[in-house]
Design an enzyme around this catalytic site. Structure first.
Site, mmCIF file in Angstrom:
data_model
loop_
_atom_site.group_PDB
_atom_site.id
_atom_site.type_symbol
_atom_site.label_atom_id
_atom_site.label_comp_id
_atom_site.label_asym_id
_atom_site.label_seq_id
_atom_site.Cartn_x
_atom_site.Cartn_y
_atom_site.Cartn_z
ATOM 1 N N TYR A 183 36.729 -35.048 30.704
ATOM 2 C CA TYR A 183 37.074 -35.844 31.883
ATOM 3 C C TYR A 183 35.889 -36.031 32.824
ATOM 4 C CZ TYR A 183 42.134 -35.780 31.072
ATOM 5 O OH TYR A 183 43.394 -35.973 30.568
ATOM 6 N N LYS A 193 39.651 -25.671 19.667
ATOM 7 C CA LYS A 193 39.369 -26.293 18.366
ATOM 8 C C LYS A 193 38.060 -25.675 17.870
ATOM 9 C CE LYS A 193 40.133 -29.414 15.118
ATOM 10 N NZ LYS A 193 41.270 -29.340 14.184
ATOM 11 N N ASP A 232 45.619 -28.081 16.796
ATOM 12 C CA ASP A 232 46.477 -28.900 15.935
ATOM 13 C C ASP A 232 47.725 -28.134 15.485
ATOM 14 O OD1 ASP A 232 44.724 -27.345 14.467
ATOM 15 O OD2 ASP A 232 44.143 -28.902 13.039
ATOM 16 N N ASP A 251 46.327 -31.622 28.869
ATOM 17 C CA ASP A 251 47.011 -32.862 29.233
ATOM 18 C C ASP A 251 48.019 -33.228 28.135
ATOM 19 O OD1 ASP A 251 47.521 -35.347 30.544
ATOM 20 O OD2 ASP A 251 46.184 -36.326 29.098
ATOM 21 N N ASP A 257 52.512 -32.722 28.079
ATOM 22 C CA ASP A 257 53.500 -33.793 27.832
ATOM 23 C C ASP A 257 54.359 -33.410 26.634
ATOM 24 O OD1 ASP A 257 52.345 -35.371 29.886
ATOM 25 O OD2 ASP A 257 52.671 -37.218 28.754
#
Ligand code: NAD
Ligand code: IPM
Ligand code: MN
Length: 368
Positions: A141, A189, A221, A245, A249
């Site tokens: 970001y 990751k 993942d 983020d 959700d």
């Protein structure tokens, strides 16, 4: 108790849900005789169109002088032509940076009475209570360089994390884990990314200061699969900005709807509270958005900024009791039952009333 709250309603459903969060805070204020002041300021696409920037200087000024910030949401397709620093989302990032809040707490709780509202099987989601700790001021970001090349043939963003950035958010997560179930999953990751390997190494070092917390590392993942397969397996989850983020959700499905999840962004000069959802352009202006994420964010404000623990508990109990009585906004109902849905305002009003009832019974309890 005196508190100036900068209210930034923003775009789309932002003003609709924020109004209900303010209604609940006013109810607490009036019942308890506090001195909460609410000052509205523009942010987002609307602000960008009107003032040239999505986080205009006069809003920044208000925010920096406030005791806490309550935000709705920003963005929407009507602002697609705005570019660069004029984009609504750039305003939100500038706000987070101005506040300095690097730890974004996103609780995903499945209230028992709405367990059947999730598309996941109720017996899998019942009892789930996950606290996602999302790093908020680093990673892709904010990393530099970032650009679409002048020739327009390639684009790039930079994922960058310093040791200090990882350490400060990791400590927030370990502290929370220590006070909760003493388990922490750090999601990364590390099989591919250097930033993730460095993240893991740093988190392992911090873990030595919290010997009672059982630390587990997970790859993003498979974690994305595991968290909705067995939500009750997890308690505190620590992760970087973009993964947090997306995973939050996803975790909202456990709670029944994206409209349910609140958040608190802490650790900086000013604490910021916002539901995790966006401006919901598909339902904006209809008065049907779920205000529980926004109201839950107000409860987090009471707990984290003002340390009004009992009042925060009363707001959360009010949310639970209203849901238990069967009140549902449309997002919590299957399409064929949506005619029974309540409005945003009705949900907010009922939660405000239930909050006052909860505060009243608490007083009665303490009087005997
Ligand atoms: P969104 O979160 O706005 O909506 C996704 C889906 O969830 C939609 O179907 C929407 O109707 C539903 N939904 C969201 N909030 C709801 C609520 N309170 N009650 C009931 N249903 C709700 O995500 P999107 O559509 O991908 O993004 C729309 C805009 O919002 C974009 O411009 C995006 O950048 C912005 N956005 C802003 C924030 C923020 O301000 N914090 C967060 C996410 C997205
Ligand atoms: C959120 C949003 C924001 C984010 C966007 C709008 C900048 O998706 O608050 O979750 O990615 O942080
Ligand atoms: Mn998001």
């Amino acid at each position: 108790m005196k508190l100036n709250i900068a209210v930034l309603p923003g775009d789309g459903v932002g003003p609709e849900v924020t109004r209900e969060a303010v209604r609940v805070l006013r109810a607490v204020n009036d019942f308890c005789g506090y001195d909460f002041r609410f000052e509205e300021s523009p942010i987002g696409g609307g602000a960008s169109v009107e003032f040239g920037l999505p986080f205009p200087p006069h809003t920044r000024e208000r925010v920096l002088n406030a005791g806490a910030v309550l935000l709705g949401a920003v963005g929407g397709p009507q602002f697609d032509s705005l570019t660069g620093e004029r984009r609504p989302e750039a305003g939100l990032l500038a706000l987070r940076q101005a506040c300095g809040c690097f730890a974004n707490l996103r609780p995903a709780i499945c209230y028992e009475s709405v367990a059947n509202c999730s598309p996941l099987r109720p017996e899998r989601v019942k009892g789930a209570n996950i606290m996602i700790v999302r790093e908020l001021l680093g990673g892709l970001y904010f990393g530099e360089p970032r650009a679409i090349d002048a020739a327009g043939k390639q684009a790039y963003n930079t994922m960058r994390y310093s040791e200090a950035e990882i350490e400060r958010v990791a400590r927030v997560a370990f502290e929370l884990a220590d006070r909760r179930k003493k388990t922490l999953v750090s999601v990364d990751k590390a099989n591919v990314l250097e930033t993730s390997r460095y993240w893991r190494q740093t988190v392992n070092r911090i873990a030595k200061d919290y010997p009672e917390v059982k630390l587990e590392h997970a790859l993003v993942d498979s974690f994305a699969m595991n968290v909705i397969t067995w939500p009750t397996r997890y308690d505190v989850v620590l992760t970087e900005n973009l993964f947090g983020d997306i995973l939050s959700d996803e975790a909202s499905v456990i709670a029944g709807s994206l409209g349910m999840l609140p958040s608190a962004s802490v650790g900086g000069k000013i604490d910021l509270y916002e539901p995790i959802h966006g401006s919901a352009p598909d339902i904006a202006g209809k008065g049907i958005a779920n205000p529980i994420g926004a109201i839950g964010s107000a409860a987090m404000l009471l707990r984290h900024t003002t340390k009004l623990f009992a009042e925060a508990d009363c707001v959360e109990a009010a949310i639970e009791s209203v849901l238990k009585k069967g009140l549902r906004t449309a997002d919590l109902l299957p399409p064929d039952q949506r005619s029974k849905a309540c409005s945003t305002e009705e949900m907010g009003t009922r939660i405000a009333e239930a909050t006052v009832e909860a505060l009243n019974s608490r007083m009665a309890y303490h009087a005997v």
